[in-house]
Each structure stands twice: as structure tokens, then as C-alpha cells.
Design a protein around this motif. Structure first.
Motif, short mmCIF file in Angstrom:
data_model
loop_
_atom_site.label_atom_id
_atom_site.label_comp_id
_atom_site.label_asym_id
_atom_site.label_seq_id
_atom_site.Cartn_x
_atom_site.Cartn_y
_atom_site.Cartn_z
N VAL A 203 0.81 -1.22 0.05
CA VAL A 203 0.01 0.08 -0.27
C VAL A 203 0.83 1.57 -0.05
CG1 VAL A 203 -1.67 1.18 1.18
CG2 VAL A 203 -1.84 -1.18 1.04
N LYS A 204 0.74 2.42 -0.87
CA LYS A 204 1.24 3.54 -0.88
C LYS A 204 1.01 4.61 0.19
CE LYS A 204 3.98 2.57 -4.94
NZ LYS A 204 4.69 1.37 -4.01
N VAL A 205 2.03 5.15 0.44
CA VAL A 205 1.89 6.48 1.28
C VAL A 205 1.60 7.60 0.20
CG1 VAL A 205 2.83 8.12 2.81
CG2 VAL A 205 3.29 5.78 3.06
N LEU A 206 0.28 8.13 -0.06
CA LEU A 206 -0.07 8.97 -1.20
C LEU A 206 0.36 10.44 -0.96
CD1 LEU A 206 -3.37 7.05 -2.03
CD2 LEU A 206 -1.26 6.70 -3.19
N ALA A 207 0.38 10.86 0.33
CA ALA A 207 0.64 12.03 0.56
C ALA A 207 1.24 12.25 2.18
CB ALA A 207 -0.60 12.83 0.44
N TYR A 208 1.84 13.29 2.03
CA TYR A 208 2.59 13.59 3.39
C TYR A 208 2.08 15.11 3.81
CZ TYR A 208 5.68 9.86 2.04
OH TYR A 208 6.29 8.81 1.77
N VAL A 209 1.45 15.01 5.17
CA VAL A 209 0.93 16.23 5.70
C VAL A 209 2.00 16.84 6.99
CG1 VAL A 209 -0.95 17.40 6.69
CG2 VAL A 209 -1.34 15.80 4.90
N LYS A 210 2.33 18.04 6.83
CA LYS A 210 3.22 18.52 7.96
C LYS A 210 2.39 19.26 8.95
CE LYS A 210 5.66 20.84 4.84
NZ LYS A 210 5.10 20.13 3.47
N LYS A 211 2.87 19.33 10.16
CA LYS A 211 2.14 20.32 11.08
C LYS A 211 1.89 21.53 10.46
CE LYS A 211 2.85 18.87 15.79
NZ LYS A 211 2.87 17.56 15.70
N GLY A 212 0.51 21.80 10.65
CA GLY A 212 0.28 23.16 10.23
C GLY A 212 -0.17 23.65 8.87
N ASP A 213 -0.07 22.67 7.89
CA ASP A 213 -0.10 22.38 6.55
C ASP A 213 -1.48 23.04 6.18
OD1 ASP A 213 2.48 21.76 5.53
OD2 ASP A 213 1.83 19.99 4.49
N LYS A 214 -1.54 23.81 5.34
CA LYS A 214 -3.17 24.50 4.87
C LYS A 214 -3.47 23.82 3.63
CE LYS A 214 -3.33 27.35 8.51
NZ LYS A 214 -3.11 26.04 9.46
N GLU A 215 -2.61 23.33 3.02
CA GLU A 215 -3.12 22.46 1.66
C GLU A 215 -2.55 21.15 1.51
OE1 GLU A 215 -4.62 24.16 -0.84
OE2 GLU A 215 -4.53 26.11 -0.15
N LEU A 216 -3.25 20.28 0.96
CA LEU A 216 -2.90 18.78 0.52
C LEU A 216 -2.12 18.84 -0.52
CD1 LEU A 216 -3.07 15.95 1.50
CD2 LEU A 216 -4.81 15.85 0.10
N ASP A 217 -0.70 18.44 -0.28
CA ASP A 217 0.18 18.14 -1.62
C ASP A 217 -0.13 16.96 -2.20
OD1 ASP A 217 2.43 18.43 -3.10
OD2 ASP A 217 3.89 17.92 -1.70
N MET A 218 -0.93 16.99 -3.13
CA MET A 218 -1.30 15.89 -3.90
C MET A 218 -2.23 16.10 -5.17
SD MET A 218 -3.57 12.65 -2.31
CE MET A 218 -3.85 11.08 -2.98
N LYS A 219 -2.07 15.36 -6.21
CA LYS A 219 -2.80 15.75 -7.44
C LYS A 219 -4.26 15.68 -7.37
CE LYS A 219 0.82 16.19 -10.95
NZ LYS A 219 1.96 15.49 -10.53
N VAL A 220 -4.93 16.41 -7.73
CA VAL A 220 -6.40 16.22 -7.58
C VAL A 220 -6.99 15.17 -8.33
CG1 VAL A 220 -7.20 17.80 -9.29
CG2 VAL A 220 -8.68 17.39 -7.12
N GLU A 221 -6.32 14.71 -9.34
CA GLU A 221 -6.54 13.63 -10.28
C GLU A 221 -6.49 12.20 -9.48
OE1 GLU A 221 -8.34 13.61 -13.17
OE2 GLU A 221 -8.35 16.02 -12.98
N VAL A 222 -5.21 12.29 -8.70
CA VAL A 222 -5.09 11.02 -7.85
C VAL A 222 -6.04 10.88 -6.98
CG1 VAL A 222 -3.28 9.82 -6.54
CG2 VAL A 222 -2.63 11.32 -8.51
N LEU A 223 -6.24 11.92 -6.10
CA LEU A 223 -7.22 12.09 -5.07
C LEU A 223 -8.49 11.64 -5.54
CD1 LEU A 223 -7.81 13.00 -2.15
CD2 LEU A 223 -8.14 15.40 -2.90
N LYS A 224 -9.23 12.43 -6.83
CA LYS A 224 -10.29 11.71 -7.28
C LYS A 224 -10.49 10.52 -7.43
CE LYS A 224 -12.07 14.11 -11.00
NZ LYS A 224 -11.63 14.78 -12.01
N GLY A 225 -9.33 9.61 -7.89
CA GLY A 225 -9.40 8.47 -8.22
C GLY A 225 -9.34 7.52 -6.92
N LEU A 226 -9.32 7.98 -5.71
CA LEU A 226 -9.54 7.15 -4.58
C LEU A 226 -11.22 6.91 -4.31
CD1 LEU A 226 -6.90 8.96 -2.30
CD2 LEU A 226 -6.62 6.92 -3.92
N TYR A 227 -11.98 7.84 -4.96
CA TYR A 227 -13.54 7.71 -4.62
C TYR A 227 -14.10 6.62 -5.72
CZ TYR A 227 -12.75 11.80 -1.77
OH TYR A 227 -12.36 12.56 -0.68
N GLU A 228 -15.03 6.00 -4.97
CA GLU A 228 -15.83 5.10 -5.80
C GLU A 228 -17.20 4.98 -5.61
OE1 GLU A 228 -15.46 0.29 -5.91
OE2 GLU A 228 -13.59 1.16 -6.96
#
Ligand SMILES: Nc1ncnc2c1ncn2[C@@H]1O[C@H](COP(=O)(O)OP(=O)(O)O)[C@@H](O)[C@H]1O
Ligand SMILES: [Mg+2]
Length: 228
Positions: A203-228
Motif C-alpha cells: 500500500v502506497k503513502v500517497l501524501a505527506y501532511v506536515k504540522k500546520g499545512d493548509k493545503e494537501l500536497d497531492m494531485k487532484v486527479e490522484v485524489l479523485k481516483g480514490l473515490y468509488e
């Protein structure tokens, strides 16, 4: 009818709500109709008017700018900061899963991308009385959801992430990926944690969120693909 994704964590207070806020914000910032739903929330705070405020739902609603009303965001709100099965017992208000299913489907009909947040980790009793025994994984399975796991990037995460994945697989629940929270860039142990979890489970680690991050560092196309 929209698509959905279930967010679990390797434990409680691991950052499910924080990361979910960034996920829904990312979708909405991209012009997509992202929504939020949670079946049962415990540890709600009473406001000065005596109304229980569901912190998780209000946080995501605000950060992502959903603008939804509380009853559409959460089905059951309990004040006690304990597992939902116990909070329900203390309040004599057991979860009716027919109602959860209706609320979930109503949200899924309204939003193109619905993110459902769990309570605690994946083994969280929702109802345990003389009538029914229901754990959170039973509900995820019943609703046919795929799961994204929020894990802390730090020490101990190999154990809790791999156990969570193995349990989901044993229940035949699809695992879509992992997001590391409270990540410190270039930390040798944290980078190795990600590598080890990926090597041991696939299983892949798809994104890394740091303390206080205000944005998710991940392509929206990849994110969309997780929904079914
Ligand atoms: N990346 C982060 N940066 C800043 N604060 C965070 C971060 N992740 C979690 N928190 C804070 O830690 C606490 C627990 O996180 P939360 O998202 O509520 O956990 P969970 O939903 O898994 O119980 C909250 O106060 C939240 O604001
Ligand atoms: Mg939460």
C-alpha cells in the motif's frame, strides 16, 4: 449519485479530521462538489446555549467551505469523549443503522465526492447491546466503501499501519492508500517508516501532511481516483 471514500486512522487523535479538511478543501478548490459525513461523533462540546457542537464536522465544514448544516454532516452526536458504543449507552441513544444508511445515501446523492470520517481507529465499537453488536468495520463493509488510512509519520507507525491494513484485508475491505500526518521532511526514520509500510503491504503513502499545512500536497486527479 456521487462517489465516496472512507477515512480511518491508525488510532484516535491521529489527524483524521485535520487531513479530511485538507482533502475536501482540495476537491472543492478544484471546483468539485466535495462533501463530508460522519456517522457518530463523541466528545462534542456544549455551547453556551446548551447545544452540542460536533467539532470534527464543524472543522471540515469551515476549512473546506462546504456550508452544510450540522444534521446533514453527522447522524449521532454525544458529549462524552468515549467510544460511540459507550456514549450511546450512557445517553440511552443507540445508533440506528437504518438512519445512518439513509443519512449516508442522502449525502452521497447531494455530493459528487463524499468523504466519510470514521470514529477512532477501524476497530471502534459503534453499538454493543442486547440487540446488536456492530463495529466500525462492519459499517464500512456494509456501505461498500474503500478506505484511506491516516497514520502518524512517527515512531510506532509501522506496527499500527500494518495491523490496520491486515485487518482491513482480512475483512475484504479495499485499502486505497495511506496519508502520513505530522510529517517532518528528510527525517530518516519517518522516510523509512513509509518505505517499510509500502514494502510490507504494497500500500502506497500517497501524501505527506506536515504540522500546520493548509493545503494537501497531492494531485487532484490522484485524489479523485480514490473515490468509488
Ligand atoms: N498536521 C497537523 N497540523 C496541525 N495540527 C494537527 C495536525 N494534525 C492533527 N492536528 C491537531 O491534532 C488534534 C487531533 O487531530 P484530529 O484531526 O482531530 O484527529 P482525529 O480526527 O484522528 O481524532 C487536533 O487538535 C488537530 O487540530
Ligand atoms: Mg476526528
Amino acid at each position: 449519485m456521487g462517489k465516496a471514500l472512507f477515512i480511518t486512522g491508525t488510532g484516535t487523535d491521529i489527524g483524521k479530521t485535520y487531513v479530511t479538511g485538507l482533502i475536501v478543501k482540495k476537491l472543492r478548490d478544484a471546483g468539485l462538489n466535495g462533501g463530508y459525513y460522519k456517522a457518530a461523533l463523541s466528545g462534542a462540546v456544549l455551547d453556551e446555549k446548551g447545544v452540542l457542537q460536533p467539532g470534527d464536522a464543524l472543522h471540515v465544514n469551515a476549512v473546506a467551505g462546504i456550508g452544510e448544516s450540522i444534521p446533514q454532516l453527522v447522524s449521532y452526536i454525544y458529549q462524552e469523549a468515549v467510544s460511540p458504543h459507550l456514549a450511546a449507552k450512557l445517553n440511552d441513544e443507540p445508533i440506528d443503522f437504518g438512519r445512518v444508511e439513509r443519512d449516508y445515501h442522502r449525502a452521497k446523492d447531494k455530493y459528487e465526492y463524499l468523504t466519510m470520517e470514521g470514529s477512532g481507529g477501524i476497530i471502534c465499537p459503534l453499538r454493543w447491546d442486547e440487540k446488536q453488536h456492530v463495529i466500525l468495520d462492519d459499517l464500512v463493509k456494509h456501505l461498500n466503501l474503500g478506505v484511506l488510512i491516516v497514520a502518524d509519520a512517527g515512531l510506532g507507525t509501522i506496527n499500527s499501519a500494518v495491523l490496520t491494513i491486515e485487518h482491513l484485508r482480512a475483512r475484504e475491505i479495499p485499502v486505497r492508500g495511506i496519508i502520513f500526518n505530522n510529517y517532518i521532511p528528510h527525517d530518516i526514520m519517518q522516510d523509512d517508516n513509509a518505505k517499510m509500510i509500502e514494502a510490507m503491504t504494497g500500500v502506497k503513502v500517497l501524501a505527506y501532511v506536515k504540522k500546520g499545512d493548509k493545503e494537501l500536497d497531492m494531485k487532484v486527479e490522484v485524489l479523485k481516483g480514490l473515490y468509488e
